[in-house]
Write an enzyme that holds these catalytic residues in place. Sequence first.
Site, PDB file in Angstrom:
ATOM      1  N   ILE A   1       0.872  -1.323   0.022  1.00 43.69           N
ATOM      2  CA  ILE A   1      -0.116   0.040   0.026  1.00 43.69           C
ATOM      3  C   ILE A   1       0.810   1.316   0.139  1.00 43.69           C
ATOM      4  O   ILE A   1       0.600   2.319  -0.757  1.00 43.69           O
ATOM      5  CB  ILE A   1      -0.891   0.122   1.403  1.00 43.69           C
ATOM      6  CG1 ILE A   1      -1.910  -1.172   1.093  1.00 43.69           C
ATOM      7  CG2 ILE A   1      -1.832   1.356   1.369  1.00 43.69           C
ATOM      8  CD1 ILE A   1      -2.747  -1.424   2.398  1.00 43.69           C
TER       9      ILE A   1
ATOM     10  N   ASN B   1       1.829   4.523   7.831  1.00 42.80           N
ATOM     11  CA  ASN B   1       1.395   3.157   7.107  1.00 42.80           C
ATOM     12  C   ASN B   1       1.960   1.998   7.530  1.00 42.80           C
ATOM     13  O   ASN B   1       1.339   1.002   7.420  1.00 42.80           O
ATOM     14  CB  ASN B   1       1.605   3.462   5.542  1.00 42.80           C
ATOM     15  CG  ASN B   1       1.546   2.279   4.823  1.00 42.80           C
ATOM     16  OD1 ASN B   1       0.447   1.654   4.667  1.00 42.80           O
ATOM     17  ND2 ASN B   1       2.735   1.792   4.239  1.00 42.80           N
TER      18      ASN B   1
ATOM     19  N   LYS C   1      -9.462  -3.262   9.026  1.00 43.68           N
ATOM     20  CA  LYS C   1     -10.824  -3.457   9.455  1.00 43.68           C
ATOM     21  C   LYS C   1     -10.803  -4.078  10.564  1.00 43.68           C
ATOM     22  O   LYS C   1     -11.959  -4.187  11.464  1.00 43.68           O
ATOM     23  CB  LYS C   1     -11.572  -4.279   8.290  1.00 43.68           C
ATOM     24  CG  LYS C   1     -10.790  -5.450   7.595  1.00 43.68           C
ATOM     25  CD  LYS C   1     -11.308  -6.840   8.343  1.00 43.68           C
ATOM     26  CE  LYS C   1     -10.540  -7.788   7.813  1.00 43.68           C
ATOM     27  NZ  LYS C   1     -10.789  -9.106   8.645  1.00 43.68           N
TER      28      LYS C   1
ATOM     29  N   GLN D   1     -10.695 -10.222  14.853  1.00 41.12           N
ATOM     30  CA  GLN D   1     -10.336 -11.214  13.783  1.00 41.12           C
ATOM     31  C   GLN D   1     -10.171 -12.509  14.815  1.00 41.12           C
ATOM     32  O   GLN D   1     -10.135 -13.677  14.283  1.00 41.12           O
ATOM     33  CB  GLN D   1      -9.074 -10.855  13.296  1.00 41.12           C
ATOM     34  CG  GLN D   1      -8.814 -11.895  12.375  1.00 41.12           C
ATOM     35  CD  GLN D   1      -7.300 -11.593  11.587  1.00 41.12           C
ATOM     36  OE1 GLN D   1      -7.573 -10.388  10.790  1.00 41.12           O
ATOM     37  NE2 GLN D   1      -6.127 -12.175  11.589  1.00 41.12           N
TER      38      GLN D   1
ATOM     39  N   TYR E   1      -2.398  -6.423  17.196  1.00 37.25           N
ATOM     40  CA  TYR E   1      -2.457  -5.875  15.887  1.00 37.25           C
ATOM     41  C   TYR E   1      -3.933  -5.088  16.069  1.00 37.25           C
ATOM     42  O   TYR E   1      -3.890  -4.102  15.667  1.00 37.25           O
ATOM     43  CB  TYR E   1      -2.517  -6.987  14.835  1.00 37.25           C
ATOM     44  CG  TYR E   1      -2.724  -6.167  13.629  1.00 37.25           C
ATOM     45  CD1 TYR E   1      -1.648  -5.499  12.752  1.00 37.25           C
ATOM     46  CD2 TYR E   1      -3.831  -6.697  12.721  1.00 37.25           C
ATOM     47  CE1 TYR E   1      -1.897  -4.852  11.794  1.00 37.25           C
ATOM     48  CE2 TYR E   1      -4.091  -5.893  11.462  1.00 37.25           C
ATOM     49  CZ  TYR E   1      -2.970  -5.118  10.985  1.00 37.25           C
ATOM     50  OH  TYR E   1      -3.050  -4.719   9.670  1.00 37.25           O
TER      51      TYR E   1
ATOM     52  N   LYS F   1      -4.670  -0.920  15.723  1.00 36.65           N
ATOM     53  CA  LYS F   1      -5.270  -0.394  14.863  1.00 36.65           C
ATOM     54  C   LYS F   1      -6.685   0.339  15.359  1.00 36.65           C
ATOM     55  O   LYS F   1      -7.040   1.200  14.955  1.00 36.65           O
ATOM     56  CB  LYS F   1      -5.838  -1.600  13.892  1.00 36.65           C
ATOM     57  CG  LYS F   1      -4.691  -2.021  12.850  1.00 36.65           C
ATOM     58  CD  LYS F   1      -4.118  -1.056  12.152  1.00 36.65           C
ATOM     59  CE  LYS F   1      -2.962  -1.588  11.449  1.00 36.65           C
ATOM     60  NZ  LYS F   1      -2.089  -0.547  10.515  1.00 36.65           N
TER      61      LYS F   1
ATOM     62  N   ALA G   1      -9.423  -3.561   3.906  1.00 30.17           N
ATOM     63  CA  ALA G   1      -9.783  -4.759   4.615  1.00 30.17           C
ATOM     64  C   ALA G   1      -8.860  -6.053   4.102  1.00 30.17           C
ATOM     65  O   ALA G   1      -7.568  -6.145   4.320  1.00 30.17           O
ATOM     66  CB  ALA G   1     -11.158  -5.246   4.431  1.00 30.17           C
ATOM     67  N   GLU G   2      -9.353  -6.401   2.819  1.00 35.61           N
ATOM     68  CA  GLU G   2      -8.446  -7.575   2.176  1.00 35.61           C
ATOM     69  C   GLU G   2      -7.776  -7.022   0.949  1.00 35.61           C
ATOM     70  O   GLU G   2      -8.298  -6.797  -0.240  1.00 35.61           O
ATOM     71  CB  GLU G   2      -9.313  -8.706   1.705  1.00 35.61           C
ATOM     72  CG  GLU G   2     -10.401  -9.240   2.887  1.00 35.61           C
ATOM     73  CD  GLU G   2      -9.362  -9.736   4.327  1.00 35.61           C
ATOM     74  OE1 GLU G   2      -8.246 -10.277   4.250  1.00 35.61           O
ATOM     75  OE2 GLU G   2      -9.872  -9.427   5.284  1.00 35.61           O
TER      76      GLU G   2
END
Length: 260
Positions: free
Chosen positions: A19, A91, A143, A149, A155, A159, A186-187
Amino acid sequence: MDLQLKDKVVLITGGAKGIGEAITRGCAREGAIPVFIDKDIEAGKRLESELRNASAICGFICADILPAESCRAGVEQTLEEFGRLDVLINNVGANDNVGLENGSPEKFVSSLRLNLFHYYNMAHFALPALKKSQGCILNIASKVAVTGQGGTSGYTSAKGAILSLTRDWAAELLPCGIRVNAVIPAEVITPLYKQWVGTFPNPEEKLAHIVSKIPLGKRMTQPHEIAAMVLFLISSQASHITGQHVFVDGGYTHLDRALT
């Protein structure tokens, strides 16, 4: 649409791959001056050379930004070379799967250090320059901050904190005219994501299962699609947008799972 990013100095952490790379390239295409920090010297030099060969002005800083002093040095080097700072894009991060059962107090703190502390450190050291330019801050979140998750306490805590910090900084910096927003993927198919999928016994099957759950187009989000939203939010076209959490995920987070 003219994003009016020409000659804006944009400091991007983890800007050599995934990204971050897409954001770096996008900034260069818009005529901005991307300065990207990354510890991967080969990827960084390769991207820097490619951009400069395309007549883009850019800067590459090879550094591990986990130590606070590296964050300070990155900001200072940017200012020394380019004289100003208009945008900070936080990032860097990686899902290290530190959960309740498979982790420890020490691993949990390490996960926060990997995914959270440098967001604050970069913003803290960049703030004086951003006040001068009335710039903005853009945080990349995930997300998992809103969905959870399982097995990734460090993590998801980081976030979630990044989303909270985005709102708090937006409120604190209103008098300075500094906007602060977050983009929530997200993915997204990145080198780190491919590495994670590769840890499963049948990576192709795992990836196919994930893709089947993405409502819009049944496909992964591409890094350039995250970058497009980032570029808009840091531009003057988004001049009255602050404190926002923007999802770029093909409907993955919020649409009814019955759709998939």
